[in-house]
Design a protein around this motif. Structure first.
Motif, short mmCIF file in Angstrom:
data_model
loop_
_atom_site.label_atom_id
_atom_site.label_comp_id
_atom_site.label_asym_id
_atom_site.label_seq_id
_atom_site.Cartn_x
_atom_site.Cartn_y
_atom_site.Cartn_z
N ARG A 52 -34.16 -26.78 92.98
CA ARG A 52 -32.79 -27.14 92.63
C ARG A 52 -32.76 -28.62 92.28
N GLY A 53 -31.58 -29.09 91.86
CA GLY A 53 -31.48 -30.46 91.34
C GLY A 53 -31.55 -30.37 89.81
N ALA A 54 -30.61 -31.05 89.16
CA ALA A 54 -30.43 -30.86 87.71
C ALA A 54 -31.72 -31.04 86.90
N PRO A 55 -32.46 -32.16 87.06
CA PRO A 55 -33.66 -32.31 86.23
C PRO A 55 -34.74 -31.28 86.57
N ALA A 56 -34.92 -30.99 87.87
CA ALA A 56 -35.98 -30.05 88.28
C ALA A 56 -35.72 -28.65 87.73
N ILE A 57 -34.46 -28.26 87.71
CA ILE A 57 -34.10 -26.93 87.20
C ILE A 57 -34.54 -26.81 85.73
N ALA A 58 -34.23 -27.84 84.95
CA ALA A 58 -34.54 -27.81 83.51
C ALA A 58 -36.06 -27.77 83.29
N ILE A 59 -36.77 -28.56 84.07
CA ILE A 59 -38.23 -28.66 83.88
C ILE A 59 -38.91 -27.35 84.29
N VAL A 60 -38.46 -26.78 85.40
CA VAL A 60 -39.07 -25.51 85.85
C VAL A 60 -38.79 -24.40 84.83
N ALA A 61 -37.58 -24.37 84.29
CA ALA A 61 -37.28 -23.36 83.26
C ALA A 61 -38.21 -23.54 82.06
N ALA A 62 -38.34 -24.79 81.60
CA ALA A 62 -39.19 -25.06 80.42
C ALA A 62 -40.64 -24.68 80.70
N LEU A 63 -41.12 -25.00 81.90
CA LEU A 63 -42.53 -24.74 82.22
C LEU A 63 -42.78 -23.26 82.52
N ALA A 64 -41.76 -22.57 83.05
CA ALA A 64 -41.93 -21.12 83.30
C ALA A 64 -42.23 -20.42 81.98
N LEU A 65 -41.50 -20.84 80.93
CA LEU A 65 -41.78 -20.24 79.61
C LEU A 65 -43.12 -20.72 79.06
N ALA A 66 -43.49 -21.96 79.35
CA ALA A 66 -44.81 -22.45 78.91
C ALA A 66 -45.92 -21.59 79.52
N VAL A 67 -45.75 -21.24 80.80
CA VAL A 67 -46.76 -20.41 81.49
C VAL A 67 -46.77 -19.00 80.87
N GLU A 68 -45.56 -18.48 80.63
CA GLU A 68 -45.49 -17.12 80.05
C GLU A 68 -46.18 -17.09 78.68
N ILE A 69 -45.89 -18.09 77.86
CA ILE A 69 -46.50 -18.13 76.52
C ILE A 69 -48.00 -18.39 76.64
N GLY A 70 -48.36 -19.34 77.50
CA GLY A 70 -49.78 -19.70 77.66
C GLY A 70 -50.61 -18.51 78.15
N THR A 71 -49.99 -17.68 78.98
CA THR A 71 -50.68 -16.48 79.50
C THR A 71 -50.93 -15.50 78.35
N LYS A 72 -49.93 -15.40 77.45
CA LYS A 72 -50.10 -14.50 76.29
C LYS A 72 -51.16 -15.04 75.34
N VAL A 73 -51.18 -16.36 75.18
CA VAL A 73 -52.21 -16.98 74.31
C VAL A 73 -53.59 -16.64 74.88
N ALA A 74 -53.76 -16.85 76.20
CA ALA A 74 -55.07 -16.62 76.83
C ALA A 74 -55.49 -15.16 76.72
N ALA A 75 -54.49 -14.26 76.82
CA ALA A 75 -54.81 -12.82 76.77
C ALA A 75 -54.79 -12.28 75.33
N ARG A 76 -54.60 -13.20 74.37
CA ARG A 76 -54.49 -12.82 72.94
C ARG A 76 -53.40 -11.76 72.74
N LYS A 77 -52.26 -11.98 73.39
CA LYS A 77 -51.16 -11.01 73.28
C LYS A 77 -49.91 -11.60 72.63
N LEU A 78 -50.09 -12.72 71.93
CA LEU A 78 -48.94 -13.31 71.22
C LEU A 78 -48.55 -12.40 70.06
N PRO A 79 -47.27 -12.36 69.69
CA PRO A 79 -46.92 -11.67 68.45
C PRO A 79 -47.73 -12.29 67.30
N SER A 80 -48.01 -11.53 66.26
CA SER A 80 -48.90 -12.08 65.22
C SER A 80 -48.19 -13.07 64.30
#
Ligand code: MRU
Length: 395
Positions: A52-80
Motif C-alpha cells: 500500500r502507499g500511493a507510489p508503491a501501489i503504482a510500481i507494483v502494478a507496473a512490475l506485476a505486468l512486467a513479470v507477466e510479460i517477461g514470463t511470456k517472453v521466456a516461455a515464447r508465448k507472446l502474441p506474434s
C-alpha cells in the motif's frame, strides 16, 4: 538491513523477471515476502493492502505486468504481432487500475506505460518482443526513479523546514534547541520504492542532525502509523514517539513552537492543491492552523493530478467495516513477550450490529496547506493559490 517493500529481479538468461512484495498485513511482527507472478496476483496484493502507499501501489502494478510479460517472453508465448502485445498491455493495465481508486499514481503510471507501448509499436521494425521489452524497461525505470525522487523530496522538505519554521531557524543557530515533527500514516520505504516522501523529509532532517524527535500517529483504523511508520522509525533508530490519533491536539498544545511542522504524504493532489491523503490528515491540518504550526504535503509529481480541478472531484475509497470493528495481531504473554509464533488473533472491538462508515482517505483543503514538497522543489501559494505548472515544466 535496508527496508524494502518491493523486491524485483530483472530477467536474466532464460529466467523471467521476478517480483516479491513484503506482506504488510503481517508487519511489524512478521517479515514475509510473497511472490507476485502475474497481474491477478498484483491486483490482489494491492486490493488486500499487502502492499500500500500511493507510489508503491503504482510500481507494483507496473512490475506485476512486467513479470507477466517477461514470463511470456521466456516461455515464447507472446502474441506474434506487435500490435496485439500493445493491446494486451493496455487491457492488463486497465485491469490493474481497478485495484484501488484514490491514489492517482496508479492511473498516472497506467497512462504513461500505455504511451510507451504505443510509441514502441510505431517504431520501424517493431516486433512483439520489442514492444514487450520497451514496456519492461519503462516499468523497471519507475522503481529506480522513485527512490531518487524521494531523496530529492527529503532534501527539499528538510531545507524548507530549516528555513521557514521557528524551530528550524533556532536549531540552525543553536544545536541545543528542539526540532520536532509529526507525521501521519506511513509514507516511508514501505509505501514507496525506498526512503519515502514525508518520512523521507524526516530521514533527511535526521541525517542533517536537525531532528530531535519525530511523532507518529497510530492512524486508525488500519494502523499504518503504529505498525509501519513506528517500525521504520525504530529500524532507523530515529528518536520517535507513537501517539493515538486523539492525542494530537494535546501534543500540539504541549509542544508549542518546538513542533516545527506536520508533514504528511498524499494520494492525490488536485490542481488547486486540495489533497487526498489518509483519513485523519484533514483534522491534523485544522489543528496545525489553529496552533500556528506549518503543514506540509510531501509527494512526487506523479501524485499531482492536474486533470482533477479540486478535492470535490476525488473519489474516496470506502473500505470494509471490519477494519473498524476488529483488530488483528499476535497475543502478548503476561511478561510482555509477543507470541508471534502462535499466529495472529482477530479481536472484536465494537458492538455487534453497529453501522460503520470507513472512508480510507479525506481531503485537506489547499487553504490549510503551507507547501507541497516535490522532487523539483517546494511549491508554495502565490496570492493564496497553488500553481503546479512550474514543477512540470522544468526538464
Ligand atoms: O491506504 P494506504 O495505506 O495505501 O494509504 C497510504 C497513504 O495515505 C499515504 O499517506 C500516501 O499514500 C502517501 S505514501 C508515500
Amino acid at each position: 538491513m535496508v527496508l524494502q517493500a518491493i523486491q524485483y529481479e530483472p530477467a536474466s538468461g532464460s529466467s523471467p523477471p521476478a517480483l516479491r512484495v513484503l506482506d504488510q498485513l503481517l508487519l511489524p511482527h512478521r517479515t514475509t515476502y510473497v511472490d507476485v507472478l502475474d497481474c491477478e496476483e498484483g491486483h490482489a496484493a494491492i486490493k488486500q493492502m499487502k502492499v500500500r502507499g500511493a507510489p508503491a501501489i503504482a510500481i507494483v502494478a507496473a512490475l506485476a505486468l512486467a513479470v507477466e510479460i517477461g514470463t511470456k517472453v521466456a516461455a515464447r508465448k507472446l502474441p506474434s504481432r506487435a500490435d496485439d502485445v500493445k493491446e494486451t498491455i493496455g487491457q492488463r493495465l486497465d485491469y490493474l487500475k481497478t485495484s484501488r481508486p484514490t491514489a492517482v499514481n496508479l492511473g498516472d503510471a497506467v497512462s504513461k506505460l500505455k504511451i510507451v507501448s504505443k510509441k514502441a509499436v510505431i517504431q520501424s521494425g517493431a516486433s512483439a518482443e520489442s514492444v514487450a521489452q520497451a514496456y519492461i524497461v519503462a516499468a523497471e525505470r519507475m522503481l529506480v526513479d522513485d527512490v531518487s525522487d524521494n531523496k530529492a523530496i527529503g532534501g527539499y522538505g528538510a531545507r524548507w523546514i530549516e528555513e521557514n519554521t521557528v524551530a528550524g531557524k533556532k536549531r540552525k543557530q543553536d544545536q541545543s534547541q528542539q526540532l520536532k515533527v509529526l507525521t501521519h500514516c506511513n509514507t516511508g520505504s514501505l509505501a514507496t520504492a525506498g526512503y519515502g516522501t514525508a518520512l523521507g523529509v524526516i530521514r533527511s532532517l535526521r541525517a542533517g542532525d536537525m531532528l530531535t524527535q519525530a511523532y507518529c500517529t497510530e492512524t486508525r483504523p488500519y494502523n499504518q502509523g503504529s505498525r509501519l511508520t513506528a517500525y521504520e522509525l525504530v529500524h532507523d533508530q530515529i528518536p520517535a514517539t507513537l501517539i493515538t490519533d486523539s492525542m494530537t491536539c494535546a501534543l500540539l498544545a504541549r509542544e508549542g513552537k518546538n513542533l516545527a511542522a506536520i508533514v504528511v504524504g498524499a494520494d492525490r493532489v488536485a490542481a488547486n492543491g486540495d489533497t487526498a491523503n489518509k483519513i485523519g490528515t484533514y483534522s491534523l491540518a485544522v489543528l496545525a492552523r489553529h496552533h500556528g504550526v506549518k503543514f506540509l504535503v510531501a509527494a512526487p509529481r506523479t501524485t499531482i493530478d492536474l486533470a482533477t480541478a479540486s478535492g470535490q472531484d476525488i473519489e474516496i475509497e470506502q473500505r470494509a467495516p471490519e477494519e473498524v470493528t476488529r483488530i488483528k495481531g499476535p497475543k502478548v504473554a503476561a511478561d510482555g513477550q509477543v507470541l508471534v509464533d502462535e499466529g495472529a488473533e482477530l479481536i472484536s472491538t465494537a458492538a455487534i450490529g453497529i453501522d460503520v462508515w470507513n472512508p480510507a482517505f479525506d481531503v485537506t483543503p489547499a487553504e490549510l496547506i503551507d507547501g507541497v514538497v516535490t522532487e523539483r522543489g517546494v511549491v508554495e501559494k502565490t496570492d493564496g493559490k497553488f500553481d503546479f505548472t512550474g514543477v512540470f515544466q522544468q526538464s
